[in-house]
Design an enzyme around this catalytic site. Structure first.
Site, mmCIF file in Angstrom:
data_model
loop_
_atom_site.group_PDB
_atom_site.id
_atom_site.type_symbol
_atom_site.label_atom_id
_atom_site.label_comp_id
_atom_site.label_asym_id
_atom_site.label_seq_id
_atom_site.Cartn_x
_atom_site.Cartn_y
_atom_site.Cartn_z
ATOM 1 N N GLN A 109 0.854 -1.194 0.000
ATOM 2 C CA GLN A 109 0.000 0.000 0.000
ATOM 3 C C GLN A 109 0.886 1.240 0.000
ATOM 4 O O GLN A 109 1.545 1.531 1.002
ATOM 5 C CB GLN A 109 -0.868 -0.027 1.252
ATOM 6 C CG GLN A 109 -1.792 1.143 1.412
ATOM 7 C CD GLN A 109 -2.408 1.164 2.806
ATOM 8 O OE1 GLN A 109 -1.858 0.601 3.742
ATOM 9 N NE2 GLN A 109 -3.541 1.825 2.945
ATOM 10 N N TYR B 26 0.644 4.662 0.291
ATOM 11 C CA TYR B 26 -0.107 5.843 0.696
ATOM 12 C C TYR B 26 0.833 6.857 1.366
ATOM 13 O O TYR B 26 1.047 7.952 0.875
ATOM 14 C CB TYR B 26 -1.186 5.468 1.720
ATOM 15 C CG TYR B 26 -2.523 5.009 1.182
ATOM 16 C CD1 TYR B 26 -2.641 4.336 -0.027
ATOM 17 C CD2 TYR B 26 -3.688 5.211 1.923
ATOM 18 C CE1 TYR B 26 -3.885 3.894 -0.469
ATOM 19 C CE2 TYR B 26 -4.925 4.780 1.483
ATOM 20 C CZ TYR B 26 -5.013 4.121 0.284
ATOM 21 O OH TYR B 26 -6.237 3.695 -0.148
ATOM 22 N N SER C 65 4.531 -1.325 4.235
ATOM 23 C CA SER C 65 4.663 -2.705 4.722
ATOM 24 C C SER C 65 4.777 -3.660 3.534
ATOM 25 O O SER C 65 4.032 -3.538 2.557
ATOM 26 C CB SER C 65 3.436 -3.112 5.541
ATOM 27 O OG SER C 65 3.219 -2.194 6.579
ATOM 28 N N GLU D 127 -9.301 -1.601 5.375
ATOM 29 C CA GLU D 127 -8.136 -1.836 6.245
ATOM 30 C C GLU D 127 -8.568 -1.842 7.712
ATOM 31 O O GLU D 127 -8.171 -2.702 8.496
ATOM 32 C CB GLU D 127 -7.083 -0.743 6.002
ATOM 33 C CG GLU D 127 -5.874 -0.898 6.905
ATOM 34 C CD GLU D 127 -4.695 0.003 6.519
ATOM 35 O OE1 GLU D 127 -4.882 0.925 5.699
ATOM 36 O OE2 GLU D 127 -3.596 -0.241 7.036
ATOM 37 N N GLU E 61 -6.062 8.861 17.266
ATOM 38 C CA GLU E 61 -6.665 10.207 17.244
ATOM 39 C C GLU E 61 -7.460 10.398 15.952
ATOM 40 O O GLU E 61 -8.565 10.965 15.960
ATOM 41 C CB GLU E 61 -5.578 11.290 17.349
ATOM 42 C CG GLU E 61 -4.890 11.381 18.695
ATOM 43 C CD GLU E 61 -3.846 10.274 18.927
ATOM 44 O OE1 GLU E 61 -3.455 9.595 17.952
ATOM 45 O OE2 GLU E 61 -3.436 10.087 20.084
HETATM 46 C C1 LIG Z 1 3.063 -0.920 11.530
HETATM 47 C C2 LIG Z 1 2.752 0.129 10.531
HETATM 48 C C3 LIG Z 1 2.492 -0.244 9.220
HETATM 49 C C4 LIG Z 1 2.235 0.739 8.289
HETATM 50 N N1 LIG Z 1 2.039 0.328 6.989
HETATM 51 C C5 LIG Z 1 1.806 1.259 6.059
HETATM 52 C C6 LIG Z 1 1.662 0.858 4.685
HETATM 53 O O1 LIG Z 1 1.771 -0.321 4.341
HETATM 54 N N2 LIG Z 1 1.450 1.807 3.768
HETATM 55 C C7 LIG Z 1 1.333 3.126 4.096
HETATM 56 O O2 LIG Z 1 1.092 3.926 3.201
HETATM 57 N N3 LIG Z 1 1.497 3.555 5.382
HETATM 58 C C8 LIG Z 1 1.730 2.633 6.364
HETATM 59 N N4 LIG Z 1 1.913 3.035 7.670
HETATM 60 C C9 LIG Z 1 1.899 4.463 7.988
HETATM 61 C C10 LIG Z 1 0.696 4.906 8.810
HETATM 62 O O3 LIG Z 1 -0.466 4.936 8.024
HETATM 63 C C11 LIG Z 1 1.072 6.274 9.378
HETATM 64 O O4 LIG Z 1 2.128 6.078 10.313
HETATM 65 C C12 LIG Z 1 -0.111 6.939 10.077
HETATM 66 O O5 LIG Z 1 -1.091 7.279 9.149
HETATM 67 C C13 LIG Z 1 0.342 8.185 10.843
HETATM 68 O O6 LIG Z 1 1.057 9.051 10.051
HETATM 69 P P1 LIG Z 1 2.469 9.637 10.516
HETATM 70 O O7 LIG Z 1 3.321 8.484 10.959
HETATM 71 O O8 LIG Z 1 2.990 10.511 9.435
HETATM 72 O O9 LIG Z 1 2.142 10.486 11.807
HETATM 73 P P2 LIG Z 1 1.551 11.976 11.865
HETATM 74 O O10 LIG Z 1 0.428 12.095 10.906
HETATM 75 O O11 LIG Z 1 2.689 12.922 11.712
HETATM 76 O O12 LIG Z 1 0.966 12.033 13.322
HETATM 77 C C14 LIG Z 1 1.765 12.324 14.468
HETATM 78 C C15 LIG Z 1 0.851 12.405 15.690
HETATM 79 O O13 LIG Z 1 -0.087 13.505 15.527
HETATM 80 C C16 LIG Z 1 -1.421 13.061 15.703
HETATM 81 N N5 LIG Z 1 -2.300 13.767 14.757
HETATM 82 C C17 LIG Z 1 -2.054 14.031 13.453
HETATM 83 N N6 LIG Z 1 -3.095 14.667 12.895
HETATM 84 C C18 LIG Z 1 -4.044 14.790 13.874
HETATM 85 C C19 LIG Z 1 -5.348 15.355 13.911
HETATM 86 N N7 LIG Z 1 -5.883 15.911 12.821
HETATM 87 N N8 LIG Z 1 -6.040 15.301 15.083
HETATM 88 C C20 LIG Z 1 -5.496 14.720 16.197
HETATM 89 N N9 LIG Z 1 -4.255 14.183 16.211
HETATM 90 C C21 LIG Z 1 -3.551 14.209 15.067
HETATM 91 C C22 LIG Z 1 -1.380 11.586 15.339
HETATM 92 O O14 LIG Z 1 -2.468 10.870 15.926
HETATM 93 C C23 LIG Z 1 -0.012 11.156 15.885
HETATM 94 O O15 LIG Z 1 -0.125 10.878 17.254
HETATM 95 C C24 LIG Z 1 2.202 2.091 8.637
HETATM 96 C C25 LIG Z 1 2.485 2.460 9.955
HETATM 97 C C26 LIG Z 1 2.768 1.491 10.891
HETATM 98 C C27 LIG Z 1 3.095 1.891 12.289
#
Ligand SMILES: Cc1cc2nc3c(=O)[nH]c(=O)nc-3n(C[C@H](O)[C@H](O)[C@H](O)COP(=O)(O)OP(=O)(O)OC[C@H]3O[C@@H](n4cnc5c(N)ncnc54)[C@H](O)[C@@H]3O)c2cc1C
Length: 384
Positions: free
Chosen positions: A118, A120, A153, A236, A353
């Site tokens: 994926q 994204y 992943s 998902e 969140e």
């Molecule tokens: C095990 C694992 C597998 C994954 N696999 C994939 C994959 O296969 N493909 C893929 O594309 N992605 C994948 N991801 C990524 C995952 O989708 C992102 O980590 C997730 O969407 C959070 O984005 P970020 O890490 O950029 O954190 P950020 O978006 O930077 O968030 C940081 C913090 O801010 C908080 N926050 C952000 N915006 C808001 C809001 N509007 N309101 C309240 N709180 C907020 C969040 O909750 C978090 O605590 C994976 C992540 C993990 C941990």
């Protein structure tokens, strides 16, 4: 509608064939492939797919029965390595893909012949996924894609990636995104593994430099990618809520760990175990409801997984720091792996969140979160 009792009998006979089928196959991907091909060929690989796409058009009760009869967790949900395809991408193609895409991808994906990832998240687009900057430009009969994805992943094993890319920067951010299918094994796609605290590298950075996609391999229409992205995310979250994807430490395992130690006498440990057991039942029952919002079951599953890791840490006490006989990174069944992997539950598929925001806005009808750039052309917005 088929008869449920008759279906259950068929399912039991199918599961009885597995020991012979899988004997001598050790690697998880090899076992997964053999299992999925047999499952599809026996008529259980596309239970909720329309008959014209090779399915049986059955409802949730039949799917739950198939899961419940599984001889082990290995087969109850998505099979290791194939979950992104089977639980997320293929249902989205079934619902929104063109006839050409369905013909090309459904059967091989469901039979485990092709692995999906994926594409994204990006370094500047996680929770704010609509801020993504990977771009795709149409050039004759193909899209040319450049950008960077992260946390992908399974990318190192994947044959195809379901990609979100910006195809129009002149319209507001949600409107200029398209979903397309990127062949991963091509010169413009470089996959670099990321090392995690569990000791494994299950996700990756993906660098995309002028990679090519055939023009018709767009899911939905160009510019409709946000709607497609949300549909896939909802699959998902349902899958995570139903126990697919990451495997939290089970309450049964914790109960036997407590029974082996003095902790079984500790009333607070007993209380924690009872709460965990109750939570597990709540998740199970929520999943039986037909119209449950996937963010709700995902949040419960996350809560259960994190609480289980906390109880495991408490039961294991000092051993968590110097866990004898459990090297990191090799066996995902170990407790130490489960403890270190637990925080991932709250992130993959959207953070806790973000799930709460979704429930607030879409289920409770609360006002939408303020956003200053929702209506600006994407090219004029501040980038993360
Ligand atoms: C095990 C694992 C597998 C994954 N696999 C994939 C994959 O296969 N493909 C893929 O594309 N992605 C994948 N991801 C990524 C995952 O989708 C992102 O980590 C997730 O969407 C959070 O984005 P970020 O890490 O950029 O954190 P950020 O978006 O930077 O968030 C940081 C913090 O801010 C908080 N926050 C952000 N915006 C808001 C809001 N509007 N309101 C309240 N709180 C907020 C969040 O909750 C978090 O605590 C994976 C992540 C993990 C941990």
């Amino acid at each position: 509608m088929e008869d449920l009792a008759q279906f259950r009998t068929e399912v039991r006979s199918f599961y009885a064939t597995l020991p012979d089928l899988l004997s001598g196959l050790d690697g998880p991907l090899e076992r997964g492939r053999a299992y999925l091909a047999a499952r599809y060929d026996a008529g259980f690989g596309a239970l909720d797919y329309p008959i014209e796409t090779g399915g049986r058009d059955l409802d949730k009760e039949f799917i739950n029965t198939f899961r419940k009869e599984a001889p082990s967790r290995e087969f109850a949900n998505a099979v290791f390595g194939f979950g992104i395809g089977i639980d997320m991408v293929l249902p989205t193609l079934r619902d929104y893909g063109s006839a050409e895409l369905q013909q090309r991808f459904l059967r091989p994906g469901l039979r485990g012949e092709e692995i999906w990832c994926q594409l994204y998240s990006e370094p500047g687009a996680g929770s704010d996924l609509a801020g993504l900057t990977t771009s795709a430009k149409l050039d004759g009969d193909q899209w040319v894609v450049s950008g960077q994805k992260v946390w992908t992943s399974g990318a190192s094993d994947a044959d195809f990636g379901i990609l979100l890319a910006r195809t129009n920067p002149d319209v507001p951010k949600h409107q200029g995104i398209s979903m397309m299918i990127l062949p991963m094994k091509q010169p413009g796609v470089e996959v670099r593994p990321l090392h995690q605290m569990t000791g494994v590298s299950s996700f990756n950075e993906v660098f995309i430099t002028e990679a090519k996609i055939p023009a018709p391999w767009v899911v939905g229409a160009p510019g409709e990618g946000w709607r497609m992205a949300v549909a896939l995310l909802s699959y998902e979250r349902s899958s995570t809520g139903a126990g697919g994807g990451r495997r939290p430490i089970t309450v049964e395992r914790l109960i036997s760990l407590a029974q082996e130690s003095e902790a079984r006498q500790d009333p607070t440990v007993r209380q924690d175990l009872a709460t965990l057991f109750t939570n597990r039942k709540i998740v199970e029952w929520l999943n039986r409801r037909r119209d449950i919002h996937p963010s709700l079951t995902k949040l419960w599953r996350t809560k259960e997984g994190r609480a289980a890791a906390a109880v495991a840490t408490r039961l294991a006490h000092m051993q968590v720091i110097a866990w004898e006989g459990e090297p990191l990174g090799h066996d995902k069944k170990t407790l130490v792996y489960g403890i270190c992997d637990a925080p991932a539950l709250s992130l993959g598929g959207g953070t806790d969140e973000v799930q709460r925001n979704i429930l607030g806005e879409r289920v409770l009808g609360l006002p939408r979160e303020p956003s200053s750039d929702r209506n600006l052309p994407f090219k004029d917005t501040l980038k993360n």
